[in-house]
Design an enzyme around this catalytic site. Structure first.
Site, PDB file in Angstrom:
ATOM      1  N   SER A 170       0.846  -1.193   0.000  1.00 36.04           N
ATOM      2  CA  SER A 170       0.000   0.000   0.000  1.00 36.04           C
ATOM      3  C   SER A 170       0.879   1.240   0.000  1.00 36.04           C
ATOM      4  O   SER A 170       2.039   1.192   0.424  1.00 36.04           O
ATOM      5  CB  SER A 170      -0.908   0.019   1.232  1.00 36.04           C
ATOM      6  N   ASP A 171       0.344   2.340  -0.473  1.00 34.27           N
ATOM      7  CA  ASP A 171       1.052   3.601  -0.299  1.00 34.27           C
ATOM      8  C   ASP A 171       0.898   4.043   1.160  1.00 34.27           C
ATOM      9  O   ASP A 171       0.150   3.450   1.944  1.00 34.27           O
ATOM     10  CB  ASP A 171       0.527   4.656  -1.271  1.00 34.27           C
ATOM     11  N   HIS A 172       1.577   5.098   1.501  1.00 33.57           N
ATOM     12  CA  HIS A 172       1.734   5.567   2.868  1.00 33.57           C
ATOM     13  C   HIS A 172       0.378   5.852   3.531  1.00 33.57           C
ATOM     14  O   HIS A 172      -0.299   6.821   3.201  1.00 33.57           O
ATOM     15  CB  HIS A 172       2.577   6.844   2.835  1.00 33.57           C
TER      16      HIS A 172
END
Length: 764
Positions: free
Chosen positions: A282-284
């Site tokens: 996942s992104d941040h």
């Protein structure tokens, strides 16, 4: 010392890890080894492998060591030295129950210690060897610092330059970006991601992030499937086909479903259709954001949606750790779904070589560099080589360039002596004090025969609200430092310097923070403070050379009309100042071509060359009424895709086709002779486009299908042959079938997307 003490406490509580005694024969069988390891893992250890934490932001260092030793962390990012990473790996390998190594990741987008030009600049080179050199050098430097994975390449197609992350990508065209994606992945990973000097590439942002509505970061994307498949998905597919071991998932929603919970995107497309076998990240904080997207009622539902969609690792949040045990217990998530994610995480670690040697890139303490920022660790020659190839000459009236290595040069502008800005955004472990500014570069390259006099002339902007925004992330080390003098005093000083000179070189554009994540703009012009400076400099009557530093196409109608020469340098990295000076003085003949179209004004956006055809097209030179056009200004881009000048001239002959028709599964050659008609040796990029005369759906005006960078000595000519086949004519139809339809096609070959030769053939 505190970290080592904490580790000793943890070590006294935990027995020796189980992996230490794994037979070599079993270790060499990846599927059997991983299956066996999963059987030994507790549910808590499995969930721990799905957790990717940010060092320095989520928890204090002693707690991190305890969490790793307890098997509750699978990987980390943001540590960039072997001495930082070794204790963390010790906690995993020597003190956790199973001894499963963690991996270390970082955003190495365009360099590590040595900062190369930003990605958009590298795309301007159209030079796959130069781009490969940048990626390979970055991998060598980062792996020597104990890093295993990079969150790159960023291959989002971007056609709205208001988007701040335009600077991180490779432009507007699916073919060019796809070719660069393949080269970059291979550069990072080398012959194997397990090699000591390789990094695992994690391509991002999957998917369509560059198409956010209005160019506003984190915004929604609503797109037809046909456009998705035709224009925006190919670069991700190219990176995966090249062997990228990881995929970072985008923050945006796609047709109403966030990428982080998008089962069609992650399962049906990525895993089933494309056959991706690697790890997804996942992104941040993106899983938490599912609640704010409004598709999850709470964190529990967010975790359930993400794991079911196929998000293997959760970056920078604790949702999997907190919510998955309860979801398993309730039956809302199956253990099989957990095991599938764990298998991909362990598989990525295996492919990085970490099970064979957890310290493969960290090494032993005795070999740690005494100074991680030592000059000897930089690759300046490579950075200078790539930076020179990345520059695009936009204007050069009356052969103002190259400059003579004599006389007096007035160097002005807020970017002329900024070590920080020349590095660009996402400059990894690069150190600003090691960067060569244009001011230093001019003096070094010019030598004693040229007098270089300098004045700042203006601040980046006089808008204090913008300054405050750009300095928000780090108030202790501000990105923008304002000169306290009045704008009038600064301009007066610059004019005085200019009047003493034979030529003015003005370094203007954006600060690096203006072309960054979360730095979307409503305007694309050069800030008013700098425009006022340029107007005053123009009034002196001295030749005016603009050196642009920016991370996106800018609105340059005034600059085009008034500057004698314009050199687009983007943000050119550690050796930027030397590289720019090499080009300005003619030690290197510029050969870059634009990977994005430059609009005349923000109102023209989107302005991309491969636009779909319309029933009432505007035709230059004919009345515009009741055609698809804007009536207030000239239509078409200010500078088209593929455009770029040289200090010499090139001529392209009419096209010769090997046959008037191509058979199915056959081939056809298109040849031109390109000649250097000028007095200097130089390089140019021949570009081949295809125009489909008629099809079952509306097709673009033209599409790039091939290109060739050609070096020719003054007066030299060369015949260049391109070979086309049926695949070059394929497109996705209304049923998303990848087809080539019989009919007439035009092949176009030229030096940019607008100035081309054309010949027609038929597909039978």
């Amino acid at each position: 010392m505190k970290m080592l003490c904490s580790l000793a406490v943890v070590a006294s509580l935990i027995s020796l890890p189980a992996l230490a005694a794994t037979p070599a024969a079993q270790l060499d069988n990846k599927p059997a080894f991983i299956a066996g390891l999963i059987k030994k893992m507790t549910l808590e250890e499995k969930i721990g492998q799905l957790r990717l934490i940010s060092i320095g932001t989520e928890m204090p260092q002693p707690r991190i060591l305890q969490e790793i030793a307890a098997g509750r962390i699978g990987g980390t990012f943001n540590t960039v030295t072997p001495s930082e990473n070794r204790p963390l790996q010790d906690a995993a390998v020597k003190h956790s129950r199973l001894g499963i190594p963690i991996f270390f990741a970082y955003d190495i987008v365009h360099g590590h210690r040595t900062v190369f030009p930003i990605s958009l600049a590298q795309a301007s080179s159209w030079d796959m060897d130069a781009i490969a050199l940048g990626a390979r050098t970055s991998a060598i430097e980062a792996s020597a610092d104990g890093i295993d994975m990079t969150f790159a390449p960023m291959v989002d197609i971007s056609r709205d330059p208001r988007w701040g992350r335009t600077s991180e990508g490779f432009g507007e065209d699916p073919h060019l970006v796809s070719e660069i994606a393949k080269v970059t992945v291979r550069g990072f990973q080398g012959t194997s991601a397990a090699n000591r000097d390789s990094l695992m590439a994690s391509v991002k942002h999957f998917a369509l992030y560059g198409a956010v509505e209005g160019g506003r970061d984190y915004n929604t994307v609503d797109m037809s499937p046909m456009r998705m498949y035709q224009d925006y998905l190919p670069p991700y597919r190219a990176a995966i086909d090249a062997g990228a071991g990881g995929v970072m998932v985008a923050l945006n929603s796609i047709n109403g479903v966030p990428a982080t919970s998008n089962t069609w995107l992650m399962h049906d497309l990525l895993r089933k259709d494309w056959g991706f076998k690697g790890v997804t990240v996942s992104d941040h904080g993106a899983i938490t954001e599912l609640v704010r997207h409004g598709v999850a009622q709470d964190n529990r539902e967010a975790a359930r949606l993400a794991i079911k969609a196929g998000i293997d690792m959760s970056m920078h949040d604790a949702l999997y750790l907190q919510e998955l045990p309860g979801l398993i217990k309730s039956g809302a998530v199956s253990i099989r779904e957990i095991d599938n994610a764990v298998r991909e995480v362990l598989g990525a670690k295996y492919d990085m070589g970490l099970f064979h040697d957890p310290y493969r890139r960290i090494g032993v303490a005795a070999n740690d560099p005494a100074d991680v920022n030592a000059e000897s660790r930089l690759h300046r020659a490579a950075a200078r080589q790539v930076a020179r190839a990345s520059m695009v000459l936009l204007e050069n009236r009356n052969q103002t360039l190259p400059l003579k290595k004599s006389g007096t040069i007035a160097l002005v502008g807020p970017l002329a002596d900024s070590q920080l800005d020349i590095l660009g955004s996402w400059s990894a472990a690069g150190v600003a004090r090691q960067a060569i500014t244009l001011r230093q570069g001019l003096r070094d390259v010019a030598g004693d025969k040229v007098r270089v006099i300098y004045a700042r002339g203006a601040n980046i902007t006089n808008d204090e609200r913008i300054v405050e925004y750009l300095n928000y992330l780090d108030t202790d080390n501000p990105e923008i430092i304002q000169d306290k003098r009045s704008p009038a005093d600064m301009i007066a000083e610059a004019v005085k310097v200019a009047e003493e000179a034979d030529v003015i070189v003005a370094a203007v554009g954006e600060s690096r923070g203006m072309s960054h994540e979360s730095s979307s703009r409503t305007r694309l012009d050069i800030p008013a403070s700098q425009r006022a400076l340029l107007e005053a400099l123009k009034a002196t009557g001295k030749p005016l050379v603009l050196v642009l530093m920016n991370g996106r196409p800018l609105e340059l109608t005034w600059e085009q009309a008034h500057a004698d020469a314009v050199l687009e340098t983007w943000f050119s990295g550690t050796e930027g100042g030397h590289a720019i000076a090499d080009v300005l003085f003619g030690d290197y003949n510029p050969s870059g071509k634009l990977p994005v179209s430059f609009p005349r004004s923000v109102g023209q956006i989107p302005t991309y060359y491969n636009r779909l055809r319309v029933g009432r097209p505007f035709v230059e030179g004919k009345p515009g009424n009741y055609t698809s056009q804007y009536f207030e200004e000239k239509n078409g881009p200010l500078y088209p895709f593929g455009y770029g000048l040289s200090y010499t001239d090139f001529d392209v002959s009419p096209i010769t086709l090997s046959a008037p028709a191509m058979a199915r599964k056959g081939k056809l050659d298109a040849s031109v002779t390109v000649r250097n008609t000028g007095a200097r040796d130089g390089e140019t990029v021949l570009q081949l486009y295809i125009h489909d005369e008629a099809a079952s759906v509306v097709r673009p005006e033209k599409e790039l299908k091939d290109f060739r960078k050609v070096a020719l000595k003054a007066g030299e000519s060369r015949t260049v042959r391109f070979t086309l086949d049926e695949d070059d004519l394929k497109f996705f139809n209304a049923r998303l079938q990848h087809v080539a339809e019989a009919g007439q096609f035009a092949v176009q070959i030229g030096l940019d997307s607008e100035n081309v030769q054309q010949a027609v053939f038929e597909l039978r």
